[in-house]
Structures are given as structure tokens and as C-alpha cells.
Scaffold this motif. Structure first.
Motif, mmCIF file in Angstrom:
data_model
loop_
_atom_site.group_PDB
_atom_site.id
_atom_site.type_symbol
_atom_site.label_atom_id
_atom_site.label_comp_id
_atom_site.label_asym_id
_atom_site.label_seq_id
_atom_site.Cartn_x
_atom_site.Cartn_y
_atom_site.Cartn_z
ATOM 1 N N MET A 1 -29.572 -33.202 20.694
ATOM 2 C CA MET A 1 -28.424 -32.734 20.654
ATOM 3 C C MET A 1 -28.580 -31.550 19.585
ATOM 4 O O MET A 1 -29.217 -31.442 18.641
ATOM 5 N N ASN A 2 -27.979 -30.281 20.069
ATOM 6 C CA ASN A 2 -28.451 -29.077 19.429
ATOM 7 C C ASN A 2 -27.141 -28.755 18.535
ATOM 8 O O ASN A 2 -26.108 -29.380 18.701
ATOM 9 N N PHE A 3 -27.262 -27.667 17.754
ATOM 10 C CA PHE A 3 -26.258 -27.354 16.694
ATOM 11 C C PHE A 3 -24.900 -27.125 17.176
ATOM 12 O O PHE A 3 -23.948 -27.808 16.727
ATOM 13 N N GLU A 4 -24.885 -26.531 18.367
ATOM 14 C CA GLU A 4 -23.501 -26.244 19.005
ATOM 15 C C GLU A 4 -22.971 -27.412 19.583
ATOM 16 O O GLU A 4 -21.890 -27.592 19.518
ATOM 17 N N ASP A 5 -23.700 -28.245 20.253
ATOM 18 C CA ASP A 5 -23.259 -29.643 20.846
ATOM 19 C C ASP A 5 -22.525 -30.331 19.601
ATOM 20 O O ASP A 5 -21.621 -31.171 19.728
ATOM 21 N N LYS B 1 -21.602 -29.405 16.618
ATOM 22 C CA LYS B 1 -20.384 -28.887 16.321
ATOM 23 C C LYS B 1 -19.083 -29.226 17.078
ATOM 24 O O LYS B 1 -18.152 -29.684 16.587
ATOM 25 N N ASP B 2 -19.456 -29.074 18.390
ATOM 26 C CA ASP B 2 -18.380 -29.218 19.510
ATOM 27 C C ASP B 2 -18.043 -30.763 19.279
ATOM 28 O O ASP B 2 -16.737 -31.108 19.453
ATOM 29 N N TYR B 3 -18.953 -31.714 19.190
ATOM 30 C CA TYR B 3 -18.629 -33.173 19.030
ATOM 31 C C TYR B 3 -17.769 -33.449 17.753
ATOM 32 O O TYR B 3 -16.927 -34.228 17.800
ATOM 33 N N ILE B 4 -18.183 -32.947 16.793
ATOM 34 C CA ILE B 4 -17.423 -33.106 15.566
ATOM 35 C C ILE B 4 -15.843 -32.423 15.421
ATOM 36 O O ILE B 4 -14.840 -33.139 15.274
ATOM 37 N N MET B 5 -16.031 -31.363 16.339
ATOM 38 C CA MET B 5 -14.546 -30.723 16.592
ATOM 39 C C MET B 5 -13.534 -31.596 17.600
ATOM 40 O O MET B 5 -12.542 -31.830 17.163
ATOM 41 N N ARG B 6 -14.325 -32.233 18.430
ATOM 42 C CA ARG B 6 -13.602 -33.189 19.328
ATOM 43 C C ARG B 6 -12.936 -34.480 18.717
ATOM 44 O O ARG B 6 -11.897 -34.862 18.838
#
Length: 128
Positions: free
Chosen positions: A1-5, A7-12
Motif C-alpha cells: 500500500m503506497n502513501f496515497e492509498d 491516506k485515501d483509506y484513512i479518509m474513507r
């Protein structure tokens, strides 16, 4: 899982946790943050908008300290205001948060603590 993934996961997770929390707190389906902000939520007489302005001005930790020192976890409207506070933080760019000594992980941790102290621990179990 990269940084953007990540971040998106945390946001979701944050957005879903807030949606479920609002459903429990207010007995209605969470529509949108903008609609909820129109309700003029307060925490011990402090208008949420004042705390959100502090966030925008980079005073994130100070705003969070005020929020956490005044909140009545038994008051569903104050808990809702605190959830909107964390949602507003989650909407900020990571760079803004870092520049102001904060992170997306801290947003999620703060929201988890809010949910736990308000007595809705099971929400995070369902979301995760």
C-alpha cells in the motif's frame, strides 16, 4: 500500500465512521457535512465555526485542546460538533496538517477517542 492509498483509506474510515456516528446520534441518515454545519453546533457554548476558523488559521492543536476540554460526551449535539471538527481536519491536505504539527493519523485517533468516550465503541469495530 503506497502513501496515497493509505491516506485515501484513512479518509474513507473517517468519513464512514462519522456517517455511522451521525446516524446513531441523531437518528437520521447523515446527508452531508455542509448540511450539518448549517445546524450551528456548539461545544459548551463555543460555536463550532470558531474552532473551524482556528483550524484554518493553523491553530489545530489549540482548537482540539479547547474542544476536548469543554465537550460533554453525554450531549449528542456536542459529540456531533466534535465529529464535524474531525471531519474538517480530515478534509485538509496532508501538507497543511504537517505544517501545523498534525497528521491524518492523529485525525483518525482523535475521532476514535471521541467515539469511544461517547460510548459508541462498536462503530469502529463495524467500520474496520
Amino acid at each position: 500500500m503506497n502513501f496515497e492509498d493509505e491516506k485515501d483509506y484513512i479518509m474513507r474510515i473517517i468519513k464512514e465512521a462519522i456517517r455511522v456516528l451521525f446516524t446513531f446520534l441523531l437518528g437520521k441518515t447523515y446527508v452531508s457535512v455542509e448540511e450539518e454545519k448549517k445546524n450551528h453546533y456548539e461545544v459548551s457554548g463555543e460555536n463550532l465555526n470558531g474552532l473551524l476558523e482556528m483550524i484554518d488559521n493553523g491553530k489545530i492543536n489549540e482548537a482540539e485542546n479547547i474542544l476536548l476540554s469543554r465537550i460533554d460526551y453525554r450531549n449528542k449535539h456536542e459529540v456531533a460538533a466534535a465529529a464535524l471538527f474531525y471531519h474538517s481536519l480530515a478534509e485538509k491536505e496532508e501538507q497543511f496538517l504537517v505544517q501545523n504539527n498534525y497528521s491524518n493519523e492523529e485525525v483518525l485517533d482523535g475521532l476514535k477517542q471521541l467515539i469511544k468516550k461517547a460510548g459508541y465503541d462498536d462503530i469502529m469495530n463495524v467500520i474496520s
